[in-house]
Design a protein around this motif. Structure first.
Motif, mmCIF file in Angstrom:
data_model
loop_
_atom_site.group_PDB
_atom_site.id
_atom_site.type_symbol
_atom_site.label_atom_id
_atom_site.label_comp_id
_atom_site.label_asym_id
_atom_site.label_seq_id
_atom_site.Cartn_x
_atom_site.Cartn_y
_atom_site.Cartn_z
ATOM 1 N N GLU A 68 0.801 -1.231 0.109
ATOM 2 C CA GLU A 68 -0.022 -0.177 -0.190
ATOM 3 C C GLU A 68 0.777 1.346 0.029
ATOM 4 O O GLU A 68 0.486 2.142 -0.369
ATOM 5 C CB GLU A 68 -0.915 -0.074 1.241
ATOM 6 N N GLU A 69 2.072 1.199 0.523
ATOM 7 C CA GLU A 69 2.739 2.313 0.863
ATOM 8 C C GLU A 69 3.620 2.628 -0.505
ATOM 9 O O GLU A 69 4.140 3.897 -0.762
ATOM 10 C CB GLU A 69 3.908 2.386 1.914
ATOM 11 N N VAL A 70 3.667 1.750 -1.421
ATOM 12 C CA VAL A 70 4.181 1.965 -2.857
ATOM 13 C C VAL A 70 3.484 3.126 -3.568
ATOM 14 O O VAL A 70 2.244 2.838 -3.970
ATOM 15 C CB VAL A 70 4.431 0.676 -3.533
ATOM 16 N N LYS A 71 4.094 4.178 -3.822
ATOM 17 C CA LYS A 71 3.471 5.181 -4.757
ATOM 18 C C LYS A 71 3.459 4.762 -6.218
ATOM 19 O O LYS A 71 4.447 4.582 -6.871
ATOM 20 C CB LYS A 71 4.434 6.500 -4.498
ATOM 21 N N MET A 72 2.318 4.615 -6.707
ATOM 22 C CA MET A 72 1.790 4.408 -8.021
ATOM 23 C C MET A 72 1.621 5.540 -8.646
ATOM 24 O O MET A 72 1.195 6.511 -8.494
ATOM 25 C CB MET A 72 0.705 3.707 -8.371
ATOM 26 N N PRO A 73 2.134 5.810 -10.312
ATOM 27 C CA PRO A 73 1.735 6.869 -11.101
ATOM 28 C C PRO A 73 0.284 7.101 -11.035
ATOM 29 O O PRO A 73 -0.513 6.153 -11.334
ATOM 30 C CB PRO A 73 2.478 6.633 -12.294
ATOM 31 N N VAL A 74 -0.038 8.419 -11.294
ATOM 32 C CA VAL A 74 -1.518 8.661 -11.389
ATOM 33 C C VAL A 74 -1.708 8.990 -12.859
ATOM 34 O O VAL A 74 -1.277 9.684 -13.672
ATOM 35 C CB VAL A 74 -1.745 10.062 -10.319
ATOM 36 N N GLN A 75 -2.857 8.469 -13.372
ATOM 37 C CA GLN A 75 -3.127 8.510 -14.450
ATOM 38 C C GLN A 75 -3.932 9.835 -15.060
ATOM 39 O O GLN A 75 -4.566 10.354 -14.117
ATOM 40 C CB GLN A 75 -3.797 7.416 -15.080
ATOM 41 N N THR A 76 -3.224 10.457 -16.026
ATOM 42 C CA THR A 76 -3.803 11.791 -16.554
ATOM 43 C C THR A 76 -3.966 11.977 -17.884
ATOM 44 O O THR A 76 -3.677 11.049 -18.738
ATOM 45 C CB THR A 76 -3.275 13.168 -15.836
ATOM 46 N N THR A 77 -3.777 13.061 -18.691
ATOM 47 C CA THR A 77 -3.789 13.232 -19.955
ATOM 48 C C THR A 77 -2.684 14.062 -20.521
ATOM 49 O O THR A 77 -2.370 15.061 -19.749
ATOM 50 C CB THR A 77 -5.138 13.648 -20.693
ATOM 51 N N CYS A 78 -2.070 13.862 -21.529
ATOM 52 C CA CYS A 78 -0.905 15.028 -22.169
ATOM 53 C C CYS A 78 -1.515 16.202 -22.281
ATOM 54 O O CYS A 78 -2.678 16.451 -22.996
ATOM 55 C CB CYS A 78 -0.489 14.191 -23.326
ATOM 56 N N GLN A 79 -0.913 17.285 -21.797
ATOM 57 C CA GLN A 79 -1.471 18.603 -22.015
ATOM 58 C C GLN A 79 -1.241 19.057 -23.302
ATOM 59 O O GLN A 79 -1.801 19.987 -23.806
ATOM 60 C CB GLN A 79 -0.454 19.384 -21.209
ATOM 61 N N ASN A 80 -0.570 18.159 -24.214
ATOM 62 C CA ASN A 80 -0.154 18.604 -25.561
ATOM 63 C C ASN A 80 -1.150 18.052 -26.627
ATOM 64 O O ASN A 80 -1.760 18.750 -27.519
ATOM 65 C CB ASN A 80 1.469 18.282 -26.009
ATOM 66 N N CYS A 81 -1.271 16.760 -26.529
ATOM 67 C CA CYS A 81 -2.195 15.974 -27.653
ATOM 68 C C CYS A 81 -3.296 15.151 -27.015
ATOM 69 O O CYS A 81 -3.947 14.736 -27.643
ATOM 70 C CB CYS A 81 -1.241 14.716 -28.064
ATOM 71 N N GLY A 82 -3.521 15.496 -25.521
ATOM 72 C CA GLY A 82 -4.628 14.871 -24.877
ATOM 73 C C GLY A 82 -4.513 13.062 -24.977
ATOM 74 O O GLY A 82 -5.623 12.550 -24.423
ATOM 75 N N TYR A 83 -3.567 12.723 -25.065
ATOM 76 C CA TYR A 83 -3.501 11.032 -25.255
ATOM 77 C C TYR A 83 -3.125 10.847 -23.641
ATOM 78 O O TYR A 83 -2.582 11.470 -22.688
ATOM 79 C CB TYR A 83 -2.287 10.648 -25.837
ATOM 80 N N ILE A 84 -3.291 9.477 -22.914
ATOM 81 C CA ILE A 84 -3.406 9.113 -21.719
ATOM 82 C C ILE A 84 -1.845 9.159 -21.414
ATOM 83 O O ILE A 84 -0.952 8.861 -22.126
ATOM 84 C CB ILE A 84 -3.848 7.723 -21.598
ATOM 85 N N SER A 85 -1.739 9.680 -20.097
ATOM 86 C CA SER A 85 -0.377 9.586 -19.688
ATOM 87 C C SER A 85 -0.183 9.795 -18.138
ATOM 88 O O SER A 85 -1.079 10.175 -17.618
ATOM 89 C CB SER A 85 0.264 11.086 -20.299
ATOM 90 N N SER A 86 1.119 9.681 -17.473
ATOM 91 C CA SER A 86 1.072 9.758 -16.257
ATOM 92 C C SER A 86 2.184 11.119 -15.851
ATOM 93 O O SER A 86 2.505 11.001 -14.712
ATOM 94 C CB SER A 86 1.831 8.472 -15.609
ATOM 95 N N SER A 87 2.438 11.604 -16.890
ATOM 96 C CA SER A 87 3.143 12.889 -16.905
ATOM 97 C C SER A 87 2.428 13.878 -17.328
ATOM 98 O O SER A 87 1.389 13.788 -17.981
ATOM 99 C CB SER A 87 4.584 12.784 -17.336
#
Length: 351
Positions: free
Chosen positions: A271-290
């Motif tokens: 549980e304490e392992v930090k997992m990347p949070v899914q979001t969308t690319c600010q440039n193209c709108g594609y799925i991204s974790s950054s």
């Protein structure tokens, strides 16, 4: 003394790599197809009326996949609208030849075919990328661009899902690679038979429990038309080391492939392992974790003449993000990454 088929008693002509059972040709066809049908049904991969894009490369896996999907769809009345979707990476002497095989498959299976190219989507071919970066990380660039190209193509075709020919060997190799790299995020999802995030087209792997050797045997006995040449840029791929290890292990214990997949499925993340949070690319709108997706980062690096910044550890990624943050557009007013509007226009012009 001839060995008898374990199913019908006729003369056996093969021994299944998965369980060492002897079968005749016809019984092998039946068992092979039925197991895939059971995988599809038990995992509720499809629903009647859906449009399914079959990722078609012309190789053994995608050719057998197209044949199986067409066969099972007709036999069991899935009610699916099947289409072939191919990606032209721009690899001279390899992809141009394999696409000819896909075009023949289109006629053989009476399925519509759409071909999208890296050149049209990104303004680069893999031949040009390799000239820029060399042979070391070319598979990383190709994998990222190819995954996004399939998603964009499927979206333009208004498909509900994408099916790929990833087999049990491929998935077991990926588990090993993610363990060796300590990639917890990918390890958690690489064994999933169906992957997809909210708002994204899901991907399905009907061959998750199907051995590569059995796919080759099926294609051989059925005399399917497929392309056999290996990609000219893949010999140095990191995956090759995992594949060699897995093949050696399979010789000792054939079930090791399925056991590795099971281990990947059962691994729990603290549980304490930090997992990347899914979001969308600010440039193209594609799925991204950054802030920017990996494809935009890579494309930005290529267009800046600094492709090495988009490969490797997070510190390199942060460096390029800092370079591009707030100034996605270059001094000439052109986007250094993937421009969503341009991508859509390019694809629409192809229809």
């Amino acid at each position: 003394m001839p060995i008898s088929c374990i199913e019908c008693g006729k003369r056996a002509i093969l021994k299944r790599p998965k369980n060492r059972k002897e079968l005749c040709k016809e019984c092998f066809y039946t068992v092979f197809e039925h197991e895939i049908h059971e995988t599809i049904v038990k995992n509720n991969l499809f629903s009647c009326g859906e449009t399914i894009a079959i990722g078609a490369s012309g190789g053994k896996d995608s050719t057998v996949l197209a044949h199986i999907m067409k066969t099972l769809n007709d036999r069991y009345g899935y009610g699916l609208n099947l289409v072939l979707l191919s990606i032209d990476e721009g690899i001279s002497g390899y992809r141009d030849d394999s696409l000819e095989t896909v075009k023949r498959n289109q006629i053989q299976y009476s399925l519509p075919l759409t071909i999208l190219s890296y050149q049209e989507l990104y303004g680069w071919t893999m031949d040009a990328i390799v000239k820029e970066i060399g042979m070391k990380n070319n598979c990383t660039f190709c994998g990222v661009f190819r995954r996004q190209a399939l998603d964009r193509g499927a979206a333009m075709l208004k498909c509900d899902k994408i099916v790929t020919g990833h087999n049990a060997d491929d998935i077991a190799e990926t588990v090993i690679m993610n363990i060796l790299r300590g990639d917890i995020a990918r390890l958690g999802r690489c064994t999933s038979i169906s992957t997809g995030s909210e708002g994204m087209i899901s991907r399905c792997k009907p061959f998750k429990y199907t051995y590569e050797k059995e796919i080759v045997m099926y294609a051989h006995f059925k005399k399917l038309d497929y392309f056999t040449t290996e990609c000219i840029y893949s010999p140095n791929a990191y995956r090759g080391h995992a594949r060699t290890f897995l093949k050696d292990l399979e010789k000792i214990r054939p079930r090791a492939i399925l056991d590795i997949i099971k281990s990947g499925e059962d691994m729990a993340i603290k549980e304490e392992v930090k997992m990347p949070v899914q979001t969308t690319c600010q440039n193209c709108g594609y799925i991204s974790s950054s802030e920017l997706c990996k494809a935009c980062i890579m494309l930005d690096g290529l267009n800046r003449g600094r492709p090495e910044l988009s490969i490797g550890k997070n510190n390199k990624r942060k460096k390029i993000l800092k370079m591009t943050a707030g100034k996605v557009n270059g001094v000439d007013g052109k986007s250094n990454g993937i421009n969503q509007r341009t991508v859509n226009q390019n694809i629409q012009e192809m229809f």
